[in-house]
Design a protein around this motif. Structure first.
Motif, mmCIF file in Angstrom:
data_model
loop_
_atom_site.group_PDB
_atom_site.id
_atom_site.type_symbol
_atom_site.label_atom_id
_atom_site.label_comp_id
_atom_site.label_asym_id
_atom_site.label_seq_id
_atom_site.Cartn_x
_atom_site.Cartn_y
_atom_site.Cartn_z
ATOM 1 N N GLN A 182 -13.124 -2.472 -33.322
ATOM 2 C CA GLN A 182 -12.383 -2.289 -32.077
ATOM 3 C C GLN A 182 -12.089 -0.815 -31.807
ATOM 4 O O GLN A 182 -11.031 -0.476 -31.270
ATOM 5 C CB GLN A 182 -11.080 -3.084 -32.122
ATOM 6 N N SER A 183 -13.001 0.055 -32.183
ATOM 7 C CA SER A 183 -12.828 1.485 -31.931
ATOM 8 C C SER A 183 -14.181 2.082 -31.586
ATOM 9 O O SER A 183 -15.231 1.482 -31.820
ATOM 10 C CB SER A 183 -12.218 2.194 -33.153
ATOM 11 N N ILE A 184 -14.138 3.275 -31.025
ATOM 12 C CA ILE A 184 -15.346 3.981 -30.624
ATOM 13 C C ILE A 184 -15.323 5.385 -31.219
ATOM 14 O O ILE A 184 -14.258 5.938 -31.520
ATOM 15 C CB ILE A 184 -15.463 4.060 -29.083
ATOM 16 N N VAL A 185 -16.508 5.949 -31.369
ATOM 17 C CA VAL A 185 -16.646 7.256 -32.003
ATOM 18 C C VAL A 185 -16.200 8.350 -31.042
ATOM 19 O O VAL A 185 -16.515 8.323 -29.843
ATOM 20 C CB VAL A 185 -18.106 7.485 -32.444
ATOM 21 N N ALA A 188 -14.208 6.496 -21.641
ATOM 22 C CA ALA A 188 -14.691 6.352 -20.266
ATOM 23 C C ALA A 188 -15.886 5.421 -20.155
ATOM 24 O O ALA A 188 -16.049 4.736 -19.147
ATOM 25 C CB ALA A 188 -15.057 7.731 -19.697
ATOM 26 N N ALA A 189 -16.737 5.362 -21.159
ATOM 27 C CA ALA A 189 -17.964 4.567 -21.052
ATOM 28 C C ALA A 189 -17.631 3.086 -20.976
ATOM 29 O O ALA A 189 -16.884 2.581 -21.819
ATOM 30 C CB ALA A 189 -18.864 4.841 -22.253
ATOM 31 N N PRO A 190 -18.172 2.365 -19.979
ATOM 32 C CA PRO A 190 -17.928 0.908 -19.907
ATOM 33 C C PRO A 190 -18.533 0.212 -21.125
ATOM 34 O O PRO A 190 -19.596 0.577 -21.615
ATOM 35 C CB PRO A 190 -18.637 0.491 -18.612
ATOM 36 N N THR A 226 -19.008 2.017 -13.601
ATOM 37 C CA THR A 226 -17.749 2.708 -13.339
ATOM 38 C C THR A 226 -17.057 3.013 -14.658
ATOM 39 O O THR A 226 -16.952 2.144 -15.527
ATOM 40 C CB THR A 226 -16.823 1.848 -12.458
ATOM 41 N N GLU A 227 -16.578 4.230 -14.808
ATOM 42 C CA GLU A 227 -15.874 4.611 -16.021
ATOM 43 C C GLU A 227 -14.560 3.836 -16.151
ATOM 44 O O GLU A 227 -13.868 3.578 -15.165
ATOM 45 C CB GLU A 227 -15.579 6.115 -16.023
#
Length: 704
Positions: free
Chosen positions: A270-273, A377-379, A675-676
């Motif tokens: 549940q996280s992003i780099v 921001a990335a969908p 859309t971001e």
């Protein structure tokens, strides 16, 4: 008056306390005799320093682990008794301390890490003060056992007696601290229960483990293993020295493995780099998704050059990045690693080194803010397709059988339904779908009903965006218009709902719209299963992001439209508020606010933003002035603009109970995919949810 009736004179020394006059009380409270200024004994000085450095057993663990890491250890073991009160032992395999330096190591301000002022201004080690061991030794029974690799035997130093004798040990160091605060019983009474002190010790080691994947950690309590984190990053080889890109990928995988081991696999899922470079500052790590936010800020970790810190600049920057994607007072989760030149950060501002001071705090703030913002921001819709492409198709599913749960098998059912074929499914249009549905249920007149429905569904040849206001979606996405495939109406072929992509190179992550539920939700179908979209929240985010883009693309100095007040609103202001209003008059004008001094202690609000004209002008002015007093003007302007644009987007988005056509729903889904931050509205509510086929099967107990 006779002598017998005359009042007797009361001597102050014999009088009770309540009979003394005020003058006597004043004399009784007179300052004691002045004491001469003199040097404090070394033992008392060490105990005073221990009061700053050693707060509880976890403080001792932190300082000793710091020394082990500075010694180049790759394996650290912490052993505790009674939560660290009775015993703390820290063993490492570092470089060790030579025999002749052991007595010096326990002296105050003796260290091997700095030599001059330049070293102090560019500290690159965890410790540097040289007072931790002396402070710990003054409030406990401490011993040091150490052996460098080039030394034949180890030596044991008793801090209380100063005795130094040979002992047996592999290269490395063992620090042993017994009976913490035995010499200061009053401080020992302030300690909590053993379980609480143990939790603090584990947390201290955990903070080190999160930033050192090349080091293995183990924690034992009362002879039982409590936590263990094995090293996930091997030593750097000569080949890695020449291939920097490969080494960075290896570091990222090792760090992800350590984060999963320490914080749990859910944190990694549940996280992003985060990987961002701005000027002298590099920000790396992982930022939790908005859906993973917690009610407490207990999983927020910031590191500066490998050191865990609590800094208001970093906390504010991370929180600001989540500002319009978190709902309510939820707290984000993240592990951020900030790297910059040691000369640009001062770590010598707190005895425990947990606070730092940046030379250019705005540079660091902006780097953290933009780094986390860009990552969020990335969908996430595209990740669905990536995950589906990476997941192999099960054999049972390819054969048309339901997928069995782990440990279960399906028995062949008598008179089983003919298996549905999912490979290379035919694409059908609305007419064929209705005809096949009517044939399945044996209804008469299916073709006529299909003809009527198809005539209504094809009235619009191109999808148009939902246009209730001028600032909403203006561009339309191409409409899916599949052609009937040969053999689609073959006898006995069941109707198989599939996701026909617009093209092989441009699939639709959120799938195609199927229906609208109660005028509030859009039901869509994609390769993973079913997607449910809150159309108001989704459209609100789309409008909000487009408004921000329009404003950013225009004149950066353009002001928000304001409306003068018929009667200026006045309020009593503090000297700080008056000074802020005078110093930031141009910033206030950009925000659509006109706040001017009315008197030395009064401010008057003469104009407010047009979109907030119905609000309380005094409360608005006070909040903006408070923000300007604490934070950078550009940050306040951006935040205020976003709040106003969010209000405009909320009022301008499509409302509930509005019936949308299939084309309009598909256009909304396509806009969401590009859309971001489209996964949340600007209030932090989720805009869509995915239900996989496995979850749908579980709802209907399929395969059980």
């Amino acid at each position: 008056m006779t002598a017998d009736t005359a009042p007797a004179t009361l001597d102050p020394a014999d009088a009770p306390d309540d009979a003394l006059t005020p003058a006597a009380h004043s004399a009784d409270r007179a300052a004691p005799a002045r004491r001469p200024i003199q040097d404090l004994p070394d033992e008392l000085v060490s105990q005073i320093a221990a009061g700053e450095v050693v707060e509880r057993p976890a403080s001792v663990v932190r300082e000793l682990v710091d020394n082990a890491l500075d010694a180049g250890a790759t394996s650290i073991t912490v052993r505790l008794l009674a939560g660290g009160v009775r015993l703390i032992t820290v063993e490492d395999d570092g470089c060790g301390i030579p025999r002749e330096e052991l007595p010096i190591a326990l002296r105050r301000h003796a260290t091997s890490k700095i030599r001059n002022l330049h070293d102090l201004e560019s500290v690159a080690t965890m410790g540097f003060r040289g007072e931790a061991l002396a402070a710990i030794a003054s409030v406990s029974e401490m011993s040091v056992l150490s052996r460098p690799a080039q030394q034949e035997s180890a030596y044991l130093l008793d801090a209380r007696s100063g005795e130094l004798r040979p002992a047996a040990r592999n290269p490395g160091t063992t620090m042993e601290v017994k009976e913490l605060f035995f010499s200061t019983p009053a401080r020992r009474k302030f300690l909590k229960t053993d379980a609480t002190e143990l939790a603090h010790c584990v947390e201290a080691v955990r903070r080190h483990a999160l930033t050192r994947p090349a080091v293995g950690f183990a924690i034992w309590h009362e002879g039982k293993l409590v936590e263990q984190w094995r090293a996930t990053l091997p030593p750097r080889s000569d080949e890695d020295q020449h291939d920097e890109a490969a080494w960075q990928q290896l570091e990222q995988r090792a760090m992800d493995k350590r984060l999963a081991d320490v914080l749990g696999p859910d944190f990694l899922e549940q996280s992003i780099v985060v990987n961002y470079q701005a000027g002298h500052v590099q920000v790396r790590g992982r930022a939790g998704l908005p859906d993973a936010a917690r009610s407490r800020a207990d999983q927020q970790f910031c590191y500066v050059n490998g050191r865990f810190v609590r800094d208001k600049v970093l906390t504010h920057a991370a929180r600001a990045a989540y500002e319009d994607v978190l709902h309510g007072h939820r707290q984000p989760v993240y592990a951020l690693y900030i790297s910059l030149d040691p000369m640009r950060v001062d770590v010598n501002v707190h005895p425990t080194k947990i606070e730092v001071r940046f030379r250019d705090s705005r540079e660091v703030h902006q780097a953290v803010l933009h780094g986390v913002e860009n990552a969020l921001a990335a969908p996430r819709a595209q990740q669905l397709l990536d995950a589906a492409a990476a997941t192999p198709t099960p054999t049972a599913a390819a054969a048309g059988q339901p997928t069995a749960l782990p440990g279960q098998a399906y028995a062949p059912a008598p008179q089983a339904q003919t298996a549905m074929r999912f490979e290379a499914p035919p694409r059908v249009n609305g007419l064929q779908a209705l005809q096949q549905t009517a044939a399945l249920w044996g209804q008469a007149g299916g073709t006529a009903a299909a003809d009527n429905a198809l005539a209504g569904s094809t009235a619009t040849s191109t999808p148009t965006s939902i246009d209730a206001t001028p600032w909403q979606v203006q561009e339309a996405s191409p409409r899916w218009n599949p052609q009937p495939a040969a053999g689609a109406m073959a006898a006995g072929a069941p109707l198989v709902p599939t996701l026909p992509p617009e093209s092989a190179d441009n699939p639709w992550p959120l799938g195609r719209a199927v229906a609208q539920i109660h005028g509030v939700y859009i039901l869509a179908e994609n390769a993973q299963g079913m997607v449910i979209v809150d159309m108001h929240a989704a459209h609100e985010r789309i409008v909000y992001e487009r408004l921000k883009s329009q404003l950013d693309d225009g004149d950066a100095s353009s002001a928000i439209a304001s409306q003068p007040l018929l009667i200026p609103a006045t309020f009593s202001a503090t000297p700080e508020e008056v000074a802020t209003a005078e110093d930031h008059s141009e910033t206030l004008a950009q925000l659509g606010l006109e706040v001017v001094p009315f008197s030395p202690k009064t401010l008057a609000v003469r104009a407010t933003p047009t979109t907030l004209a119905q609000g309380n002008p005094v409360e608005l002015a006070r909040s903006v002035l408070a923000e300007l007093a604490q934070h950078d003007a550009s940050t306040v302007v951006q935040r205020a603009r976003n709040e106003i644009l969010g209000t405009m987007a909320c009022h301008g988005a499509v409302r509930a109970n509005r019936q949308l056509t299939i084309d309009e729903m598909n256009a909304l889904l396509r806009d969401m995919e590009h859309t971001e931050r489209s996964d949340q509205c600007n209030h932090g509510r989720p805009t869509w949810r995915q239900l996989s086929m496995k979850e749908l099967d579980a709802l209907f107990l399929r395969g059980r």
